[in-house]
Enzyme design. Structure first.
Site, PDB file in Angstrom:
ATOM      1  N   ARG A  82       0.839  -1.212   0.000  1.00  0.00           N
ATOM      2  CA  ARG A  82       0.000   0.000   0.000  1.00  0.00           C
ATOM      3  C   ARG A  82       0.868   1.253   0.000  1.00  0.00           C
ATOM      4  NH1 ARG A  82      -4.550   0.237   4.497  1.00  0.00           N
ATOM      5  NH2 ARG A  82      -2.782   0.799   5.805  1.00  0.00           N
ATOM      6  N   LYS A 184      -2.669   6.535   1.408  1.00  0.00           N
ATOM      7  CA  LYS A 184      -2.508   7.017   2.790  1.00  0.00           C
ATOM      8  C   LYS A 184      -1.616   8.263   2.782  1.00  0.00           C
ATOM      9  CE  LYS A 184      -2.347   4.726   7.271  1.00  0.00           C
ATOM     10  NZ  LYS A 184      -3.595   5.240   7.807  1.00  0.00           N
ATOM     11  N   GLU A 220     -16.239   6.097   4.924  1.00  0.00           N
ATOM     12  CA  GLU A 220     -15.467   5.585   6.057  1.00  0.00           C
ATOM     13  C   GLU A 220     -15.331   6.700   7.079  1.00  0.00           C
ATOM     14  OE1 GLU A 220     -11.297   4.776   5.334  1.00  0.00           O
ATOM     15  OE2 GLU A 220     -11.210   6.214   3.710  1.00  0.00           O
TER      16      GLU A 220
HETATM   17  N1  PLP Z   1      -9.205   4.228   6.708  1.00  0.00           N
HETATM   18  C1  PLP Z   1      -8.409   5.226   7.122  1.00  0.00           C
HETATM   19  C2  PLP Z   1      -8.744   6.606   6.686  1.00  0.00           C
HETATM   20  C3  PLP Z   1      -7.303   4.947   7.935  1.00  0.00           C
HETATM   21  O1  PLP Z   1      -6.505   5.928   8.355  1.00  0.00           O
HETATM   22  C4  PLP Z   1      -7.045   3.612   8.313  1.00  0.00           C
HETATM   23  C5  PLP Z   1      -5.882   3.282   9.128  1.00  0.00           C
HETATM   24  O2  PLP Z   1      -4.889   2.844   8.668  1.00  0.00           O
HETATM   25  C6  PLP Z   1      -7.908   2.615   7.864  1.00  0.00           C
HETATM   26  C7  PLP Z   1      -8.973   2.959   7.071  1.00  0.00           C
HETATM   27  C8  PLP Z   1      -7.683   1.199   8.241  1.00  0.00           C
HETATM   28  O3  PLP Z   1      -6.670   0.612   7.502  1.00  0.00           O
HETATM   29  P1  PLP Z   1      -5.834  -0.613   8.074  1.00  0.00           P
HETATM   30  O4  PLP Z   1      -6.833  -1.659   8.445  1.00  0.00           O
HETATM   31  O5  PLP Z   1      -4.989  -1.036   6.938  1.00  0.00           O
HETATM   32  O6  PLP Z   1      -5.103  -0.103   9.237  1.00  0.00           O
HETATM   33  C1  COI Z   2      -4.026   3.306  11.627  1.00  0.00           C
HETATM   34  O1  COI Z   2      -4.979   2.652  12.029  1.00  0.00           O
HETATM   35  O2  COI Z   2      -2.900   2.823  11.511  1.00  0.00           O
HETATM   36  C2  COI Z   2      -4.159   4.684  11.229  1.00  0.00           C
HETATM   37  O3  COI Z   2      -3.357   5.156  10.493  1.00  0.00           O
HETATM   38  C3  COI Z   2      -5.254   5.471  11.753  1.00  0.00           C
HETATM   39  C4  COI Z   2      -4.750   6.715  12.393  1.00  0.00           C
HETATM   40  C5  COI Z   2      -5.902   7.635  12.414  1.00  0.00           C
HETATM   41  C6  COI Z   2      -4.175   6.499  13.742  1.00  0.00           C
END
Ligand code: PLP
Ligand code: COI
Length: 341
Positions: A82, A184, A220
């Site tokens: 990612r 991200k 989200e």
């Molecule tokens: N959506 C957003 C905007 C996020 O910042 C995060 C955190 O990483 C997620 C979703 C969840 O992603 P992941 O499950 O890969 O941590």
């Molecule tokens: C994560 O879950 O790793 C994120 O980046 C979310 C953040 C808002 C702490």
């Protein structure tokens, strides 16, 4: 190895400097070999591209102590992949995903004394990030970049841990229809800062964003994807080009199907149909699975039947299975667990 003297069960989601972090520099077309350093500070020129034009992206993953005493991370290859995509989206040179996993491994190994013990409720949050380093004044990408990884022990993202939270439908957008919502990028989070401060001021734990094009569909929250459970026990989650492809959500979909025999569906979800769901949860590395008890849409309350005291029964089963896999007492699918030591 002796653990640091930290009150593991009472830490929140905050930053605490640890002993080592990793840094690699990109110059003249290639990444250097990278080193661990004990210095937590970065000195930058006033005109550094990241400071002027926000050329930065990041990742988030966790290290866990398993029941049998190993230190592991969960699917770090997907974070590496990612981050390559995020870098490409911001015209940055991708840090190769194999090297990403190696850098994570080195940082966690070097900070093993900060990895919270099994059963403490805390974990080690790992934050890889990269940014445009050199001075840029015309709007264009930097020439020099840094990739870094630090880590910090954390507790629950939402105060109160597993207690259901209340979120509101936001009037602000976090992403544009053909923008950067799917990567991200730091800028997405800058976009959400006013909205989150305003939500907290008004007594809400988080914002749920609608699709920026039509403002009729669920996207989200500021830091997590969303899952819903239907009254007949199906897992439904939004499909959209402007949300972050959460690794937790992708894992939950597989866990629901293969471990719990549930039906799952990724599709567009209209705000209008949310009142018909039985359960709702936020999922992400930081959020893990955080139950949502109530969504407030401009004064109209959508209350999920499980209430405000505890997680809904299906969310609970998903939570136990996912964290059981992460903590090593449920057998993981091939390749999900990366053992560090
Ligand atoms: N959506 C957003 C905007 C996020 O910042 C995060 C955190 O990483 C997620 C979703 C969840 O992603 P992941 O499950 O890969 O941590
Ligand atoms: C994560 O879950 O790793 C994120 O980046 C979310 C953040 C808002 C702490």
């Amino acid at each position: 190895m002796e653990k640091k003297n930290i009150d593991w069960s009472n830490i929140g989601f905050g930053y605490m400097p640890t002993d080592y972090r990793y840094v690699s520099m990109y110059q003249n077309g290639s990444w250097d070999e990278g080193v661990l350093t004990s210095d937590p500070n970065i000195t930058l020129n006033e005109c550094a591209c990241v400071l002027q034009y926000a050329q930065t992206c990041f990742e988030g993953l966790k290290a866990y102590t398993t029941e049998d005493g190993h230190i592991v991370t969960f699917r770090p290859d997907l974070n590496g992949e990612r981050m390559e995509n995020s870098a490409k989206g911001l015209e940055m040179p991708p840090f190769p995903k194999e090297r990403f996993v190696d850098a994570i491994t080195k940082v966690v190994e070097a900070n093993a004394a900060f990895v919270p013990p099994y059963g403490s409720g805390a974990t080690l949050y790992i934050r890889p990030y990269m940014f445009g380093y050199d001075s840029i004044i015309g709007v264009k990408p930097a020439n020099i970049y840094q990739f870094r990884v630090f880590c910090t022990p954390v507790g629950p993202y939402f105060k109160g841990g597993a207690k259901p939270i209340t979120i509101r439908v936001s009037d602000f957008d976090r992403a544009a229809p053909h923008g950067t919502g799917h990567i991200k990028a730091g800028l997405n989070y800058a976009m959400s800062l006013h909205a989150i401060v305003d939500a907290h001021k008004n007594g809400f734990d988080e914002n749920i964003y609608l699709d920026p094009q039509t403002r009729t569909k669920i996207e989200e929250t500021g830091g997590a994807n969303v899952i819903f459970i239907t009254k007949d026990g199906k897992l439904v989650t939004p499909k959209s080009n402007s949300i972050l492809p959460s690794i937790t959500r992708r894992s939950i979909l597989q866990v629901a199907r293969d471990y719990l025999g549930m039906e799952t569906e990724e599709r567009e979800i209209y705000l209008d149909e949310v009142k018909d769901f039985a359960e709702c949860g936020l999922c992400g590395t930081a959020a893990v699975i955080s139950p949502v008890g109530k969504i407030v849409d401009h004064g109209k309350e959508i209350c999920f039947p499980a209430g405000m005291e505890k997680m809904g029964p299906v969310t609970q089963k998903l939570y136990e299975t996912l964290t059981g896999i992460q903590m090593g007492h449920i057998k993981a699918p091939e390749g999900w667990i990366h053992v560090i030591k």
